[in-house]
Design a protein around this motif. Sequence first.
Motif, PDB file in Angstrom:
ATOM      1  N   VAL A  53       0.894  -1.162   0.000  1.00 56.42           N
ATOM      2  CA  VAL A  53       0.000   0.000   0.000  1.00 56.42           C
ATOM      3  C   VAL A  53       0.932   1.211   0.000  1.00 56.42           C
ATOM      4  CG1 VAL A  53      -1.774   1.253   1.255  1.00 56.42           C
ATOM      5  CG2 VAL A  53      -1.776  -1.250   1.277  1.00 56.42           C
ATOM      6  N   ALA A  54       0.937   1.960  -1.110  1.00 56.16           N
ATOM      7  CA  ALA A  54       1.899   3.042  -1.283  1.00 56.16           C
ATOM      8  C   ALA A  54       1.184   4.360  -1.555  1.00 56.16           C
ATOM      9  CB  ALA A  54       2.844   2.721  -2.436  1.00 56.16           C
ATOM     10  N   GLU A  55       1.803   5.436  -1.060  1.00 56.57           N
ATOM     11  CA  GLU A  55       1.256   6.777  -1.305  1.00 56.57           C
ATOM     12  C   GLU A  55       2.377   7.797  -1.267  1.00 56.57           C
ATOM     13  OE1 GLU A  55      -1.617   7.171   1.867  1.00 56.57           O
ATOM     14  OE2 GLU A  55      -0.121   7.966   3.247  1.00 56.57           O
ATOM     15  N   ILE A  56       2.089   8.927  -1.893  1.00 55.01           N
ATOM     16  CA  ILE A  56       3.005  10.066  -1.870  1.00 55.01           C
ATOM     17  C   ILE A  56       2.315  11.174  -1.100  1.00 55.01           C
ATOM     18  CG2 ILE A  56       4.190  11.807  -3.250  1.00 55.01           C
ATOM     19  CD1 ILE A  56       4.335   9.720  -5.511  1.00 55.01           C
ATOM     20  N   ARG A  57       3.019  11.738  -0.118  1.00 51.60           N
ATOM     21  CA  ARG A  57       2.477  12.844   0.667  1.00 51.60           C
ATOM     22  C   ARG A  57       3.158  14.134   0.239  1.00 51.60           C
ATOM     23  NH1 ARG A  57       3.005   9.764   6.411  1.00 51.60           N
ATOM     24  NH2 ARG A  57       1.351   8.229   6.047  1.00 51.60           N
ATOM     25  N   ALA A  58       2.339  15.135  -0.053  1.00 50.38           N
ATOM     26  CA  ALA A  58       2.852  16.441  -0.475  1.00 50.38           C
ATOM     27  C   ALA A  58       2.813  17.409   0.696  1.00 50.38           C
ATOM     28  CB  ALA A  58       2.030  16.980  -1.641  1.00 50.38           C
ATOM     29  N   GLN A  82       7.208  22.367  -3.767  1.00 51.78           N
ATOM     30  CA  GLN A  82       6.625  21.520  -2.734  1.00 51.78           C
ATOM     31  C   GLN A  82       7.575  20.372  -2.401  1.00 51.78           C
ATOM     32  OE1 GLN A  82       2.677  20.007  -3.003  1.00 51.78           O
ATOM     33  NE2 GLN A  82       1.792  21.959  -3.614  1.00 51.78           N
ATOM     34  N   THR A  83       7.404  19.824  -1.193  1.00 53.86           N
ATOM     35  CA  THR A  83       8.159  18.626  -0.837  1.00 53.86           C
ATOM     36  C   THR A  83       7.253  17.410  -0.991  1.00 53.86           C
ATOM     37  OG1 THR A  83       7.604  18.824   1.512  1.00 53.86           O
ATOM     38  CG2 THR A  83       9.675  19.835   0.774  1.00 53.86           C
ATOM     39  N   TYR A  84       7.867  16.280  -1.280  1.00 51.53           N
ATOM     40  CA  TYR A  84       7.146  15.029  -1.468  1.00 51.53           C
ATOM     41  C   TYR A  84       7.848  13.929  -0.682  1.00 51.53           C
ATOM     42  CZ  TYR A  84       4.694  17.484  -5.119  1.00 51.53           C
ATOM     43  OH  TYR A  84       3.929  18.403  -5.795  1.00 51.53           O
ATOM     44  N   GLN A  85       7.022  13.025  -0.158  1.00 48.14           N
ATOM     45  CA  GLN A  85       7.537  11.923   0.640  1.00 48.14           C
ATOM     46  C   GLN A  85       6.783  10.645   0.273  1.00 48.14           C
ATOM     47  OE1 GLN A  85       6.621  12.169   4.844  1.00 48.14           O
ATOM     48  NE2 GLN A  85       8.456  11.027   5.375  1.00 48.14           N
ATOM     49  N   LEU A  86       7.529   9.588   0.011  1.00 44.04           N
ATOM     50  CA  LEU A  86       6.932   8.292  -0.299  1.00 44.04           C
ATOM     51  C   LEU A  86       6.780   7.500   0.995  1.00 44.04           C
ATOM     52  CD1 LEU A  86       6.114   6.005  -2.304  1.00 44.04           C
ATOM     53  CD2 LEU A  86       8.524   5.311  -2.241  1.00 44.04           C
ATOM     54  N   LYS A 112       5.186  -4.132   7.608  1.00 45.37           N
ATOM     55  CA  LYS A 112       6.258  -3.173   7.862  1.00 45.37           C
ATOM     56  C   LYS A 112       5.983  -1.898   7.079  1.00 45.37           C
ATOM     57  CE  LYS A 112       9.780  -6.592   8.796  1.00 45.37           C
ATOM     58  NZ  LYS A 112      11.035  -7.201   8.357  1.00 45.37           N
ATOM     59  N   THR A 113       6.224  -0.753   7.738  1.00 46.28           N
ATOM     60  CA  THR A 113       5.992   0.540   7.101  1.00 46.28           C
ATOM     61  C   THR A 113       7.331   1.237   6.860  1.00 46.28           C
ATOM     62  OG1 THR A 113       3.879   0.732   8.228  1.00 46.28           O
ATOM     63  CG2 THR A 113       4.809   2.755   7.342  1.00 46.28           C
ATOM     64  N   TYR A 114       7.468   1.825   5.674  1.00 47.68           N
ATOM     65  CA  TYR A 114       8.682   2.550   5.293  1.00 47.68           C
ATOM     66  C   TYR A 114       8.287   3.924   4.792  1.00 47.68           C
ATOM     67  CZ  TYR A 114      10.853  -2.073   5.318  1.00 47.68           C
ATOM     68  OH  TYR A 114      11.298  -3.308   5.678  1.00 47.68           O
ATOM     69  N   GLU A 115       9.168   4.884   5.003  1.00 46.31           N
ATOM     70  CA  GLU A 115       8.946   6.221   4.432  1.00 46.31           C
ATOM     71  C   GLU A 115      10.276   6.839   4.053  1.00 46.31           C
ATOM     72  OE1 GLU A 115       8.517   9.157   8.266  1.00 46.31           O
ATOM     73  OE2 GLU A 115       6.710   8.168   7.562  1.00 46.31           O
ATOM     74  N   SER A 116      10.238   7.581   2.974  1.00 44.67           N
ATOM     75  CA  SER A 116      11.441   8.269   2.508  1.00 44.67           C
ATOM     76  C   SER A 116      11.563   9.590   3.247  1.00 44.67           C
ATOM     77  CB  SER A 116      11.350   8.526   0.999  1.00 44.67           C
ATOM     78  OG  SER A 116      10.366   9.520   0.730  1.00 44.67           O
ATOM     79  N   SER A 117      12.675  10.244   3.062  1.00 45.82           N
ATOM     80  CA  SER A 117      12.799  11.607   3.570  1.00 45.82           C
ATOM     81  C   SER A 117      11.998  12.528   2.650  1.00 45.82           C
ATOM     82  CB  SER A 117      14.266  12.031   3.610  1.00 45.82           C
ATOM     83  OG  SER A 117      14.837  11.939   2.324  1.00 45.82           O
TER      84      SER A 117
END
Length: 143
Positions: free
Chosen positions: A73-78, A106-110, A118-123
């Motif tokens: 389950v993936a998303e991009i947060r702005a 804008q900044t974006y984060q995956l 398990k949950t992962y997030e980028s910077s």
Amino acid sequence: MNIRPKTTLFLCLLLTMSAFYGCVEPYDITYSLNANVLSVEGFVSDQVGTTVSINIARNSNNSYYSEPLKKCVAEIRASDGSTIQLQEVADGIYAAPANFKGKIGQTYQLTFKTPDGKTYESSKELLSTSPEIKKIYQQFDPN
């Protein structure tokens, strides 16, 4: 016994080379990492077509292989608070909606969650403009 200087130099050189040759032992680098390594590749741009590839790489019995990580389950947060849901369009390939374009400034984060929970997030990364191209030229070098 009379040895000429050229012969002496040759013999010294030959003995030195054989000493170095005899001291060299081949070193076989073998990695014994039997772990999974997560590989994520993708980017956001101000053009349509944002995709993210999520793979799991394995090294088992000195054999390296990679396989797509499915059903995440993936998303991009702005930074403006919006969330862009990514859909799995092929095994391990997650795509943003066809009309999604990033906005400069804008900044974006995956973020994504794997099937095992398990949950992962980028910077957070800032989407900036491409630098101006000031000069383009070509030059042929025959050498």
